[in-house]
Design an enzyme around this catalytic site. Structure first.
Site, PDB file in Angstrom:
ATOM      1  N   HIS A   1     -12.681 -22.164-107.677  1.00  0.00           N
ATOM      2  CA  HIS A   1     -14.058 -21.956-107.977  1.00  0.00           C
ATOM      3  C   HIS A   1     -14.039 -22.073-109.697  1.00  0.00           C
ATOM      4  CE1 HIS A   1     -13.081 -18.082-107.508  1.00  0.00           C
ATOM      5  NE2 HIS A   1     -14.039 -17.723-108.603  1.00  0.00           N
TER       6      HIS A   1
ATOM      7  N   HIS B   1     -16.249 -20.255-112.907  1.00  0.00           N
ATOM      8  CA  HIS B   1     -17.418 -19.568-113.490  1.00  0.00           C
ATOM      9  C   HIS B   1     -17.582 -20.095-115.186  1.00  0.00           C
ATOM     10  CE1 HIS B   1     -17.377 -15.817-110.929  1.00  0.00           C
ATOM     11  NE2 HIS B   1     -16.256 -16.281-110.706  1.00  0.00           N
TER      12      HIS B   1
ATOM     13  N   TYR C   1     -16.930  -8.677-115.211  1.00  0.00           N
ATOM     14  CA  TYR C   1     -17.612  -8.937-114.097  1.00  0.00           C
ATOM     15  C   TYR C   1     -17.011 -10.027-113.219  1.00  0.00           C
ATOM     16  CZ  TYR C   1     -20.903 -11.009-110.712  1.00  0.00           C
ATOM     17  OH  TYR C   1     -21.174 -11.339-109.577  1.00  0.00           O
TER      18      TYR C   1
END
Length: 132
Positions: A59, A61, A125
């Site tokens: 994935h 970000h 985060y």
């Protein structure tokens, strides 16, 4: 970060996007350098400022700042479509082993707004959620 200015606008619009390759295959690590270069080129061309980019094996970000005239759906559609085309052009033999239908990214994605949040906060985060 802070406010940015254009002719008639003062803004601070930041988006955190997350999305996966088709079937969530862990295929991004071997092509990470060219994928990052593609992200940077697309964002430069369209005026999206990359505040943070993290490519995991399965994935991505992407934390960007953009003028408010750009809808988040347009930003993600532009970035995903161009990077997909470029990855197929550059890595077709590798990708054919995993992505038999010619797609590259899943259609779905996550988007969250992050007005005054610092890049460091977003990266912390991302690091926390990577281990979940």
């Amino acid at each position: 970060m802070g406010e940015k200015r254009s002719n008639h606008t003062v803004y601070n619009v930041n988006y955190h996007f997350v999305w996966c390759p088709k079937y969530r295959h862990a295929i991004l690590e071997p092509i990470e350098d060219s994928l990052e270069a593609s992200f940077r080129a697309v964002c430069d061309e369209y005026g999206y400022e990359i505040l943070s980019l993290h490519i995991s094996p399965d994935h991505v970000h992407l934390f960007v700042s953009a003028h408010p005239k750009y809808a988040p759906s347009k930003i993600v559609r532009t970035v995903k479509s161009i990077t997909a085309r470029e990855m197929w052009e550059q890595h077709k033999p590798f990708l054919e082993e995993y992505l038999w239908d010619g797609g590259f990214w899943e259609e779905s994605y996550y988007v969250g707004t992050a007005g005054d949040v610092s890049t460091d906060t977003i990266e912390q985060y991302i690091e926390r959620t990577e281990h979940v």
